[in-house]
Design an enzyme around this catalytic site. Structure first.
Site, PDB file in Angstrom:
ATOM      1  N   GLY A  71       4.114  -9.125   3.211  1.00  0.00           N
ATOM      2  CA  GLY A  71       4.729  -9.378   1.853  1.00  0.00           C
ATOM      3  C   GLY A  71       4.575  -8.124   1.265  1.00  0.00           C
ATOM      4  O   GLY A  71       5.148  -8.091   0.425  1.00  0.00           O
ATOM      5  N   THR A  72       3.194  -8.154   0.795  1.00  0.00           N
ATOM      6  CA  THR A  72       3.046  -6.720  -0.181  1.00  0.00           C
ATOM      7  C   THR A  72       3.892  -5.484  -0.107  1.00  0.00           C
ATOM      8  O   THR A  72       4.634  -5.119  -0.498  1.00  0.00           O
ATOM      9  CB  THR A  72       1.530  -6.363   0.088  1.00  0.00           C
ATOM     10  OG1 THR A  72       0.130  -7.588  -0.329  1.00  0.00           O
ATOM     11  CG2 THR A  72       0.977  -5.583  -0.381  1.00  0.00           C
ATOM     12  N   ASN A 144       2.652 -17.337  -7.276  1.00  0.00           N
ATOM     13  CA  ASN A 144       1.193 -18.164  -7.015  1.00  0.00           C
ATOM     14  C   ASN A 144       0.195 -18.487  -7.839  1.00  0.00           C
ATOM     15  O   ASN A 144      -0.992 -19.314  -6.934  1.00  0.00           O
ATOM     16  CB  ASN A 144       0.728 -16.052  -6.438  1.00  0.00           C
ATOM     17  CG  ASN A 144       0.493 -15.439  -7.252  1.00  0.00           C
ATOM     18  OD1 ASN A 144       1.821 -14.239  -7.500  1.00  0.00           O
ATOM     19  ND2 ASN A 144      -0.539 -14.370  -6.731  1.00  0.00           N
ATOM     20  N   GLN A 172       5.634 -17.647  -1.911  1.00  0.00           N
ATOM     21  CA  GLN A 172       4.915 -18.830  -2.569  1.00  0.00           C
ATOM     22  C   GLN A 172       6.210 -20.435  -1.622  1.00  0.00           C
ATOM     23  O   GLN A 172       5.704 -20.748  -1.807  1.00  0.00           O
ATOM     24  CB  GLN A 172       4.676 -18.710  -3.686  1.00  0.00           C
ATOM     25  CG  GLN A 172       3.151 -17.691  -3.712  1.00  0.00           C
ATOM     26  CD  GLN A 172       2.676 -18.152  -2.949  1.00  0.00           C
ATOM     27  OE1 GLN A 172       2.293 -19.311  -2.627  1.00  0.00           O
ATOM     28  NE2 GLN A 172       1.554 -17.937  -2.896  1.00  0.00           N
ATOM     29  N   SER A 192       6.885 -14.189   3.844  1.00  0.00           N
ATOM     30  CA  SER A 192       5.350 -14.125   4.722  1.00  0.00           C
ATOM     31  C   SER A 192       5.045 -14.992   5.803  1.00  0.00           C
ATOM     32  O   SER A 192       5.049 -16.170   4.635  1.00  0.00           O
ATOM     33  CB  SER A 192       4.557 -13.714   3.427  1.00  0.00           C
ATOM     34  OG  SER A 192       3.031 -12.948   4.315  1.00  0.00           O
ATOM     35  N   HIS A 194       1.134 -15.708   6.985  1.00  0.00           N
ATOM     36  CA  HIS A 194       0.285 -16.168   6.514  1.00  0.00           C
ATOM     37  C   HIS A 194       0.788 -17.605   6.094  1.00  0.00           C
ATOM     38  O   HIS A 194      -0.289 -18.113   5.954  1.00  0.00           O
ATOM     39  CB  HIS A 194      -0.472 -15.612   6.675  1.00  0.00           C
ATOM     40  CG  HIS A 194      -0.507 -15.052   5.539  1.00  0.00           C
ATOM     41  ND1 HIS A 194      -1.504 -15.113   4.854  1.00  0.00           N
ATOM     42  CD2 HIS A 194      -0.234 -13.553   5.123  1.00  0.00           C
ATOM     43  CE1 HIS A 194      -1.455 -14.177   3.570  1.00  0.00           C
ATOM     44  NE2 HIS A 194      -0.098 -13.709   4.053  1.00  0.00           N
ATOM     45  N   THR A 230       5.614   0.974  16.135  1.00  0.00           N
ATOM     46  CA  THR A 230       5.817  -0.363  17.256  1.00  0.00           C
ATOM     47  C   THR A 230       5.743  -2.156  16.406  1.00  0.00           C
ATOM     48  O   THR A 230       4.428  -2.069  16.371  1.00  0.00           O
ATOM     49  CB  THR A 230       4.523  -0.650  18.733  1.00  0.00           C
ATOM     50  OG1 THR A 230       4.858   0.919  18.443  1.00  0.00           O
ATOM     51  CG2 THR A 230       5.189  -1.773  19.515  1.00  0.00           C
ATOM     52  N   CYS A 314     -10.338 -10.844  -9.108  1.00  0.00           N
ATOM     53  CA  CYS A 314     -10.918  -9.357  -9.030  1.00  0.00           C
ATOM     54  C   CYS A 314     -11.113  -8.613  -7.908  1.00  0.00           C
ATOM     55  O   CYS A 314     -10.829  -9.224  -6.511  1.00  0.00           O
ATOM     56  CB  CYS A 314     -12.151 -10.389  -8.708  1.00  0.00           C
ATOM     57  SG  CYS A 314     -13.939 -10.647  -7.965  1.00  0.00           S
TER      58      CYS A 314
HETATM   59  N1  PLP Z   1       4.076 -12.702  -2.974  1.00  0.00           N
HETATM   60  C1  PLP Z   1       3.035 -13.639  -3.685  1.00  0.00           C
HETATM   61  C2  PLP Z   1       4.152 -14.286  -4.767  1.00  0.00           C
HETATM   62  C3  PLP Z   1       2.224 -13.907  -3.210  1.00  0.00           C
HETATM   63  O1  PLP Z   1       1.209 -14.710  -3.511  1.00  0.00           O
HETATM   64  C4  PLP Z   1       1.158 -12.758  -2.206  1.00  0.00           C
HETATM   65  C5  PLP Z   1       0.256 -12.888  -1.927  1.00  0.00           C
HETATM   66  O2  PLP Z   1      -0.785 -13.797  -1.792  1.00  0.00           O
HETATM   67  C6  PLP Z   1       2.441 -12.418  -2.078  1.00  0.00           C
HETATM   68  C7  PLP Z   1       3.726 -11.898  -2.756  1.00  0.00           C
HETATM   69  C8  PLP Z   1       1.553 -11.449  -0.657  1.00  0.00           C
HETATM   70  O3  PLP Z   1       1.865 -11.680   0.419  1.00  0.00           O
HETATM   71  P1  PLP Z   1       1.035 -10.954   1.609  1.00  0.00           P
HETATM   72  O4  PLP Z   1      -0.384 -11.276   1.589  1.00  0.00           O
HETATM   73  O5  PLP Z   1       2.184 -11.064   3.038  1.00  0.00           O
HETATM   74  O6  PLP Z   1       1.130  -9.235   1.502  1.00  0.00           O
END
Ligand code: PLP
Length: 374
Positions: A71-72, A144, A172, A192, A194, A230, A314
């Site tokens: 997601g990042t 989050n 989230q 995302s 996971h 890939t 942290c």
């Molecule tokens: N956006 C939100 C609101 C999140 O809580 C998180 C991860 O905790 C992310 C983006 C990032 O997702 P990822 O862990 O898949 O990089």
């Protein structure tokens, strides 16, 4: 070994059994979607199916699904790569994967939130109206740390009327509340795997067709030239399996039970449920005990085999105060005392009772210390 209790499902969650089974089958075959031979053709079909499943999960029609690793990465792709806007506006409580790339650009405005954690719509409107050209607005579906849910439909409408574009980080939201891309009227959305019981290593940016992005990872033409490399097929196919199984509405009984019990244990002025007055994810509780550091609480929970998280980021041994608490103007004596409990369907009342017993002892210890000092 003592059975451990996992109450940190906003950080990640258990991989679903159906996903585990599917992944082990996928790992048995070589799969590169760019290959011309029959293995490649099969993989391309699987990739296509996974795209459909992920877009269907959030009712997104007439969209492109760009698979990324996290997601990042999807958030970075929007913030650094979106081509249609001259300015950017993001809320002050966004995930750091939005805030950091947005702040790296000198065309970004940060939109404040009120003390309930909700985006100040009047300020947002003024910022868009005063901005040069079109604005890309990014607001998360749910926070989050606190679980606070933003009025995305209202925001998207406001942005559309001002001629801008809306991106929503729904990482989230999916799996905890109903998420409907088309109904919300957003232009782009991050999801995302996971976080919904899929596998690590796959996430997606969903975007309306026709919107243009500058790829941040360049090389081959995978993902329509928007993300070279890939494709991580086992993770992407696992995402598809998890997407089909996603629950839309999670019950909030256990979270409400937890909060009600806390109110019976502690004096009202000694604790805070952050965002209690706002719409929140049904699984999330962000709780502070006045002057009881989150690290101390976390250690005590960990010693009891209970996994919760603190509200602060942290990194490299230094604990930073949470930008979310700061943005909401949370009282100083609570800011460093926040813990986040995030539940899933797997949690039981017995587990919550064990959590409450440790919480009570944390609370009583700090209460006694303060009374002793008085
Ligand atoms: N956006 C939100 C609101 C999140 O809580 C998180 C991860 O905790 C992310 C983006 C990032 O997702 P990822 O862990 O898949 O990089």
């Amino acid at each position: 070994m003592k059975r451990r209790i996992f109450l940190d499902h906003n950080s990640t969650t258990y991989m679903r059994m159906a996903v585990r089974v599917a992944v082990s089958e996928m790992l048995a075959e070589p799969c590169n979607a760019s290959s011309v031979h029959s293995f490649g053709r099969e993989t391309r079909k699987n990739l296509h199916d996974a795209r459909l499943k992920v877009s269907k999960m959030v009712n997104a029609n007439d969209v492109d699904v760009v698979f990324t690793s996290t997601g990042t990465e999807a958030n970075n792709l929007v913030m650094s790569g979106f081509k249609g806007a001259d300015s950017i506006a993001v809320s002050a409580v966004e995930h750091i994967s939005i805030l950091k790339p947005a702040e790296m650009q000198n065309k970004t405005s940060i939109i404040p939130v009120n003390s309930d954690g909700l985006v100040e719509l009047g300020t947002l409107q003024k910022v868009i109206q005063n901005a040069r050209g079109k604005t890309l607005v990014s607001v998360m579906m749910a926070n989050n740390e606190t679980g606070i849910i933003q009025p995305i439909k209202e925001i998207a409408e406001l942005v559309r009327k001002c001629g801008g574009y809306t991106h929503c980080d729904a990482v989230q939201g999916v799996g905890k509340i109903a998420v409907d891309f088309d109904d919300l009227g957003v232009d782009m959305m991050t999801v995302s795997s996971h976080k919904i019981g899929g596998m690590h290593g796959a996430a997606a940016l969903i975007k309306k067709k026709g919107l243009e992005l500058e790829p941040q990872i360049v090389g081959g033409m995978q993902e329509n030239g928007l993300r070279a490399g890939t494709e991580n097929m086992p993770a992407i196919m696992a995402f598809g399996v998890a997407a089909e199984l996603v629950e839309e509405d999670m019950p909030c009984e256990l979270r409400d039970y937890l909060e009600a019990e806390i109110a019976k244990i502690a004096d009202a002025e000694d604790f805070l449920i952050v965002g209690a007055n706002s719409p929140r994810l049904p699984n999330t509780s962000c709780i502070a005990i006045r002057n009881c550091s989150s690290e101390t609480q976390l250690i005590n929970f960990d010693l009891a085999g209970i996994a919760v998280s603190n509200g602060s980021a942290c990194s490299s041994g230094t604990v930073k105060k949470s930008h979310v608490m700061k943005a909401m103007g949370v009282e100083e004596s609570f800011v460093s005392s926040v813990i986040r409990v995030s539940l899933s369907h797997r949690n039981t009342q017995e587990e919550i009772d064990q959590f409450l017993s440790v919480w009570k002892s944390n609370y009583l210890k700090v209460k006694e210390k303060l009374q002793g000092a008085a």
